[in-house]
Write an enzyme that holds these catalytic residues in place. Sequence first.
Site, mmCIF file in Angstrom:
data_model
loop_
_atom_site.group_PDB
_atom_site.id
_atom_site.type_symbol
_atom_site.label_atom_id
_atom_site.label_comp_id
_atom_site.label_asym_id
_atom_site.label_seq_id
_atom_site.Cartn_x
_atom_site.Cartn_y
_atom_site.Cartn_z
ATOM 1 N N ASN A 17 33.381 37.471 42.488
ATOM 2 C CA ASN A 17 34.021 37.970 43.707
ATOM 3 C C ASN A 17 35.498 38.204 43.396
ATOM 4 O OD1 ASN A 17 35.046 38.430 46.244
ATOM 5 N ND2 ASN A 17 34.837 36.300 46.950
ATOM 6 N N TRP A 18 35.849 39.469 43.277
ATOM 7 C CA TRP A 18 37.235 39.791 42.893
ATOM 8 C C TRP A 18 38.193 39.673 44.072
ATOM 9 C CZ3 TRP A 18 36.794 44.743 39.307
ATOM 10 C CH2 TRP A 18 35.980 44.427 38.213
ATOM 11 N N LYS A 19 37.666 39.477 45.250
ATOM 12 C CA LYS A 19 38.478 39.374 46.474
ATOM 13 C C LYS A 19 39.415 40.592 46.582
ATOM 14 C CE LYS A 19 38.343 34.400 45.964
ATOM 15 N NZ LYS A 19 38.567 33.158 46.657
ATOM 16 N N HIS B 285 31.592 34.923 53.881
ATOM 17 C CA HIS B 285 32.510 34.183 53.013
ATOM 18 C C HIS B 285 33.494 33.404 53.891
ATOM 19 C CE1 HIS B 285 35.612 33.309 50.045
ATOM 20 N NE2 HIS B 285 34.706 33.562 49.110
ATOM 21 N N GLU C 60 36.531 32.951 53.704
ATOM 22 C CA GLU C 60 37.785 33.668 54.008
ATOM 23 C C GLU C 60 37.576 34.662 55.156
ATOM 24 O OE1 GLU C 60 38.538 34.911 49.978
ATOM 25 O OE2 GLU C 60 38.932 32.837 49.424
ATOM 26 N N GLU D 195 29.580 26.997 49.148
ATOM 27 C CA GLU D 195 30.984 27.025 48.735
ATOM 28 C C GLU D 195 31.801 26.103 49.629
ATOM 29 O OE1 GLU D 195 31.938 30.877 46.480
ATOM 30 O OE2 GLU D 195 32.312 31.244 48.588
ATOM 31 N N GLY E 253 39.376 28.296 45.404
ATOM 32 C CA GLY E 253 40.724 28.685 44.989
ATOM 33 C C GLY E 253 41.703 27.531 44.878
ATOM 34 N N SER F 190 36.109 27.130 42.649
ATOM 35 C CA SER F 190 36.853 26.766 41.445
ATOM 36 C C SER F 190 35.970 26.616 40.204
ATOM 37 C CB SER F 190 37.673 25.491 41.689
ATOM 38 O OG SER F 190 38.666 25.730 42.676
ATOM 39 N N GLY G 241 35.198 33.178 41.925
ATOM 40 C CA GLY G 241 36.329 33.950 42.434
ATOM 41 C C GLY G 241 37.356 34.191 41.340
ATOM 42 N N GLY G 242 38.411 33.376 41.332
ATOM 43 C CA GLY G 242 39.545 33.560 40.412
ATOM 44 C C GLY G 242 39.146 33.815 38.965
HETATM 45 C C1 PEP Z 1 35.007 32.615 46.022
HETATM 46 O O1 PEP Z 1 35.849 33.456 46.296
HETATM 47 O O2 PEP Z 1 33.870 32.730 46.488
HETATM 48 C C2 PEP Z 1 35.378 31.494 45.160
HETATM 49 C C3 PEP Z 1 34.484 30.571 44.925
HETATM 50 O O3 PEP Z 1 36.664 31.484 44.664
HETATM 51 P P1 PEP Z 1 37.224 30.546 43.460
HETATM 52 O O4 PEP Z 1 36.218 30.603 42.346
HETATM 53 O O5 PEP Z 1 38.524 31.161 43.101
HETATM 54 O O6 PEP Z 1 37.346 29.152 44.005
#
Ligand code: PEP
Length: 253
Positions: free
Chosen positions: A9-11, A94, A96, A164, A170, A210, A231-232
Site C-alpha cells: 500500500n503506497w498510500k 483502511h 486511515e 491491522e 506506520g 510496520s 505500507g512504508g
Molecule cells: C498500511 O498502510 O496498511 C500499513 C500497514 O502501513 P505500515 O506498513 O507503514 O505500518
Amino acid sequence: MRKPLIAGNWKMNTNLSEATSLVQTMLPELDRIAGVEKVLCPPFISLVAVRELIKGTSVELGAQNMFSEDNGAYTGEVSPLMLIDLCEFVILGHSERRQYFAETDELVNKKVQKALDFGLTPILCVGERLEDNEAGRTEKIIKGQVQAALAGVNSTSHLVIAYEPIWAIGTGRAANGKQANATISLVRNTVASLWDSKSAQAIRIVYGGSVTGENIAEFIAEPEIDGALVGGASLKANEFVSIVSQTASLKST
Ligand code: PEP
C-alpha cells in the site's frame, strides 16, 4: 492450502514518474518469485501506467479505495466501474480512511458488497486503536468490525482481510507474531460464524502494521497468517522484494 499474499500500500506517496520508476526497479525480481500473490496498490493516478508496466508478469494491481456507487454526482470519487478493467484488488476500510475520512462500518460494508458485485477482490482492513487494545477490547472491536463489514455478504473466496492494529500502522511498533496470529484466528472464527468454516478456511487473512524485511518472518511463521499488507516498506524496492521472497521461502517449507 491458501496462497500467501503480499500487498504493498503506497498510500499518498509517489507521483507518476516516481511510481513508474519504483515499479521498474522492483519488477524483474518480483516477477521471478513464485508461490506468493504479489499486489501493488499505487495511488489512483498511477494505476494505468503501472498496469501497462506489469502486463504479462505475475504481479497484480490494487486500488487503495473506491466509492460505493456506480457513477453520478460524487465529485472526486472513483467508482468500481472505473476500476474493473484496471485492477483486481481494492483496499477497503483502511484505518486511515476510517480515521481521517470518517468512513463508517456501514459505508465499508456497502463498498465490500459493491466491489464483490463487480468482481473486484476487497482487501478489507480491520484493526483496533491503542486504547482499545490496552483496555482489553481488541476481541470485541475486531469481531464487530468483521461482522459489520460482511453483513449481508455471501460467502466467497474472493475476499482478503487485513488485520491491522492501528497502533502498529506506520509507528515502527509491530504486533508480535503470536498476538497477530491469535487475533487473525479470531477473525477467521468470526467469518466462520457468519458463513461456514470451509468458506472461512478458504480466505486469506493477512497482517499489517510496520511490517519490514526484518520482521516479516515472525508473521509468516504463524499458521493463521497468510501474508501481509505492507505500507512504508513497500516504497523501498529492495525491502519489498525481500518481504515477498522471504514469504515465498517460509510458506513453501
Ligand atoms: C498500511 O498502510 O496498511 C500499513 C500497514 O502501513 P505500515 O506498513 O507503514 O505500518
